[in-house]
Enzyme design. Structure first.
Site, PDB file in Angstrom:
ATOM      1  N   ARG A  54       9.119  32.030 -45.004  1.00  0.00           N
ATOM      2  CA  ARG A  54       7.947  31.555 -44.264  1.00  0.00           C
ATOM      3  C   ARG A  54       7.840  30.058 -44.515  1.00  0.00           C
ATOM      4  NH1 ARG A  54       6.282  29.481 -48.286  1.00  0.00           N
ATOM      5  NH2 ARG A  54       4.420  28.963 -47.101  1.00  0.00           N
ATOM      6  N   GLY A  55       6.837  29.447 -43.836  1.00  0.00           N
ATOM      7  CA  GLY A  55       6.720  27.995 -43.936  1.00  0.00           C
ATOM      8  C   GLY A  55       7.520  27.372 -42.802  1.00  0.00           C
ATOM      9  N   ALA A  56       6.915  26.364 -42.153  1.00  0.00           N
ATOM     10  CA  ALA A  56       7.479  25.847 -40.908  1.00  0.00           C
ATOM     11  C   ALA A  56       8.955  25.447 -40.999  1.00  0.00           C
ATOM     12  CB  ALA A  56       6.634  24.661 -40.436  1.00  0.00           C
ATOM     13  N   ARG A  97       7.233  34.503 -34.572  1.00  0.00           N
ATOM     14  CA  ARG A  97       5.976  33.906 -35.031  1.00  0.00           C
ATOM     15  C   ARG A  97       5.634  32.753 -34.090  1.00  0.00           C
ATOM     16  NH1 ARG A  97       5.059  32.889 -41.224  1.00  0.00           N
ATOM     17  NH2 ARG A  97       2.913  33.096 -40.463  1.00  0.00           N
ATOM     18  N   GLN A 211      -0.379  32.534 -50.640  1.00  0.00           N
ATOM     19  CA  GLN A 211       0.800  31.671 -50.806  1.00  0.00           C
ATOM     20  C   GLN A 211       0.568  30.597 -51.860  1.00  0.00           C
ATOM     21  OE1 GLN A 211      -0.471  32.557 -47.807  1.00  0.00           O
ATOM     22  NE2 GLN A 211       1.060  32.555 -46.205  1.00  0.00           N
ATOM     23  N   ASP A 252       2.092  23.354 -39.652  1.00  0.00           N
ATOM     24  CA  ASP A 252       3.000  24.236 -38.916  1.00  0.00           C
ATOM     25  C   ASP A 252       3.266  23.696 -37.514  1.00  0.00           C
ATOM     26  OD1 ASP A 252       3.203  26.826 -40.762  1.00  0.00           O
ATOM     27  OD2 ASP A 252       1.229  25.925 -40.914  1.00  0.00           O
ATOM     28  N   ASN A 262      -2.537  24.210 -39.396  1.00  0.00           N
ATOM     29  CA  ASN A 262      -2.032  24.582 -40.726  1.00  0.00           C
ATOM     30  C   ASN A 262      -2.720  25.877 -41.131  1.00  0.00           C
ATOM     31  OD1 ASN A 262      -0.311  23.887 -42.965  1.00  0.00           O
ATOM     32  ND2 ASN A 262      -2.158  23.552 -44.154  1.00  0.00           N
ATOM     33  N   LYS A 263      -2.351  26.394 -42.290  1.00  0.00           N
ATOM     34  CA  LYS A 263      -2.852  27.687 -42.756  1.00  0.00           C
ATOM     35  C   LYS A 263      -4.376  27.776 -42.664  1.00  0.00           C
ATOM     36  CE  LYS A 263      -0.827  30.493 -43.742  1.00  0.00           C
ATOM     37  NZ  LYS A 263      -0.463  31.545 -42.752  1.00  0.00           N
TER      38      LYS A 263
HETATM   39  O1  MRU Z   1       2.178  31.785 -42.817  1.00  0.00           O
HETATM   40  P1  MRU Z   1       3.098  30.837 -43.519  1.00  0.00           P
HETATM   41  O2  MRU Z   1       3.183  31.065 -44.994  1.00  0.00           O
HETATM   42  O3  MRU Z   1       4.439  30.718 -42.850  1.00  0.00           O
HETATM   43  O4  MRU Z   1       2.333  29.497 -43.289  1.00  0.00           O
HETATM   44  C1  MRU Z   1       2.934  28.304 -43.400  1.00  0.00           C
HETATM   45  C2  MRU Z   1       2.370  27.586 -44.523  1.00  0.00           C
HETATM   46  O5  MRU Z   1       2.779  27.801 -45.622  1.00  0.00           O
HETATM   47  C3  MRU Z   1       1.343  26.606 -44.359  1.00  0.00           C
HETATM   48  O6  MRU Z   1       0.550  26.637 -43.289  1.00  0.00           O
HETATM   49  C4  MRU Z   1       1.853  25.282 -44.809  1.00  0.00           C
HETATM   50  O7  MRU Z   1       0.802  24.561 -45.287  1.00  0.00           O
HETATM   51  C5  MRU Z   1       2.623  24.534 -43.795  1.00  0.00           C
HETATM   52  S1  MRU Z   1       4.186  25.138 -43.607  1.00  0.00           S
HETATM   53  C6  MRU Z   1       5.145  23.916 -44.014  1.00  0.00           C
END
Ligand code: MRU
Length: 373
Positions: A54-56, A97, A211, A252, A262-263
Site C-alpha cells: 500500500r502507499g501511493a 484502488r 498504518q 496519494d 491523503n489518508k
Molecule cells: O491506504 P494506504 O495505506 O495505501 O494509504 C496511503 C497512505 O499511506 C497515506 O495516505 C500516505 O500518507 C500517502 S501514501 C504515500
C-alpha cells in the site's frame, strides 16, 4: 531501509528467478516480517486491493511489475492476442484502488513503453521489464531527493530551538513502506536524524488500519528515530500546547493546483495546524501529481473500503494475532479511506525538485514541461 541491519526495498525481483516479484506483506507488520512471492497479475491485483502492499509510490511500483508479469504471461500467438491480454490486465490492475494516481500512472507508462517498442512481442516484453525497474528505481531516487530538500525545513527549526527536539507530526504511513525506499514524509526526518539533528516524531495511529501505529512506528524504530504514537484526535491538543513544530504528511494524489488527497483525517490535522500557526507540508514525488485535475474536492475519487476494517481490529495477544469486534454487532459502519485538504491549508509541497507553494503557478514553475501552452 534497513531491517534488522539488512538493506531492503519494499519490492524487488527474486534473485534466482526474475519472473517472481517479491514484496513484504505489510498486513503482518509489525508483528511478523514476511516476504511474499507474486507470480501472476491476479496475485498482484489482490496484493494491491487487500493491502499486502500500500502507499501511493509502492502501489505504482507494484503495478509496474504487475504489467511486467502481464507481458510475461500474455499469449505470443499473435500481436493482437498479446496486446488484448496485456490491455485486459491493465484494466484489472487499474481497478484495484481508485485514489492513488500512481497506479494508473504506472500502468499507462507501461502501456506506452510497450507500444513504443514496436510490433515485436519480445521487444515489448523487454520494454516492460526495463520500465518496471525504472519506475521502482525512480521512486527510490525521488524519495531520497525529497529527503534532501525537506531536511532544510527541519534544520531551520533545529537552529531556532538551539538543540531542543524538533517535534514533527505525521499521519498514516508515507514512509519507506509506502514507497520503494526512503519514503516521502519520513525522508526529511531520516535525513535530519542521520545528520545528528534532535528530531522526535508524533505518529498518528491512523484508524482504521493503523498504518501509523503499525507501520510508521515500526519503520522509525528500525531507523532509531525517537517517536511517540498518539491517537488520531490528539494532534490538535498537541499543537495548542506548542508541542508540534512541523507537520509533514504524504499524498496519494495532488492536483496541479495544490489540493492534496491523503489518508482520512489529514484535513483535520491541516485545519488544526492552520489554527495554531504550525507549518503543514506535504511530501510527494511528481508521480503523485495529477496533471489533469484542477479541483481536488470535486474531482479526486475517494476510496470507500469495506466497513469490516472499521468494525474489527486485529493485534497481537499471548495466543498470536487475534481479531476482535469493537462495536455493536448491529451498528452500521462507513469506511472513507481518504480526504482532500485544500491548497489554502498547505504551507508547501516537498518534491524531488525542491519545495514549492501549493499553487498552480509554483507547481508549474518546478515542472515547466507540464505547462499546456
Ligand atoms: O491506504 P494506504 O495505506 O495505501 O494509504 C496511503 C497512505 O499511506 C497515506 O495516505 C500516505 O500518507 C500517502 S501514501 C504515500
Amino acid at each position: 531501509m534497513n531491517v534488522h541491519g539488512q538493506h531492503y526495498r519494499t519490492i524487488w525481483l527474486k534473485e534466482d528467478d526474475p519472473a517472481v516479484v517479491q514484496i513484504i506483506d505489510q498486513r503482518q507488520l509489525p508483528f511478523h516480517f514476511v516476504v511474499e512471492d507474486l507470480t501472476t497479475v491476479e496475485a498482484v491485483a489482490a496484493a494491491i486491493q487487500e493491502m499486502h502492499v500500500r502507499g501511493a509510490g509502492l502501489i505504482g511500483a507494484t503495478a509496474g511489475y504487475g504489467m511486467m508479469l502481464a507481458a510475461f504471461h500474455a499469449p505470443r500467438t499473435s500481436l493482437l492476442a498479446f496486446r488484448a491480454a496485456v490491455e485486459a490486465d491493465a484494466l484489472q490492475l487499474k481497478a484495484t484502488r481508485p485514489t492513488a494516481v500512481n497506479l494508473a500512472w504506472a500502468v499507462d507508462r507501461q502501456l506506452a513503453a510497450m507500444r513504443a517498442a514496436g510490433d515485436d512481442i519480445e521487444a515489448q516484453i523487454e520494454a516492460a521489464v526495463a520500465t518496471a525497474r525504472t519506475i521502482a528505481d525512480e521512486d527510490a531516487d525521488f524519495c531520497r531527493r525529497i529527503g534532501e530538500h525537506g531536511v532544510a525545513l527541519i534544520e531551520e527549526i533545529a537552529r531556532r530551538k538551539e538543540g531542543a527536539p524538533v517535534n514533527v507530526l505525521t499521519h498514516c504511513n508515507a514512509g519507506w513502506l509506502a514507497f520503494v525506499d526512503y519514503g516521502t514524509a519520513t525522508a526529511p526526518i531520516y535525513t535530519a536524524h542521520d545528520r545528528g539533528i534532535n528530531v522526535h516524531v508524533w505518529v498518528d495511529e491512523t484508524r482504521p488500519r493503523n498504518q501509523g501505529a503499525r507501520l510508521t512506528a515500526w519503520e522509525l524504530g528500525q531507523h532509531g528515530v525517537p517517536h511517540t504514537v498518539i491517537v488520531d484526535n490528539a494532534g490538535g491538543h498537541l499543537m495548542q500546547h506548542d508541542l508540534v513544530d512541523l507537520v509533514i504528511v504524504g499524498s496519494d494524489r495532488t492536483t496541479y493546483t495544490g489540493d492534496v488527497a491523503n489518508k482520512i483525517g489529514t484535513y483535520l490535522k491541516a485545519l488544526a495546524a492552520h489554527d495554531n500557526g504550525v507549518p503543514f507540508y506535504v511530501a510527494l514525488p511528481s508521480s503523485t501529481i495529477d496533471w489533469e485535475m484542477r479541483d481536488g474536492l470535486a474531482e479526486i475519487p475517494i476510496e470507500e473500503r469495506d466497513a469490516t476494517e472499521v468494525r474489527i481490529m486485529d493485534g497481537r495477544s499471548d495466543d498470536g494475532i487475534r481479531e476482535i469486534l469493537i462495536m455493536p454487532e448491529s451498528s452500521r459502519a462507513a469506511n472513507y479511506a481518504f480526504d482532500v485538504t485544500p491548497a489554502r491549508l498547505v504551507t508547501g509541497l516537498i518534491t524531488e525538485r525542491g519545495v514549492c507553494a501549493a499553487s498552480e503557478a509554483s507547481v508549474l514553475a518546478l515542472y515547466p514541461e507540464k505547462r499546456r501552452v
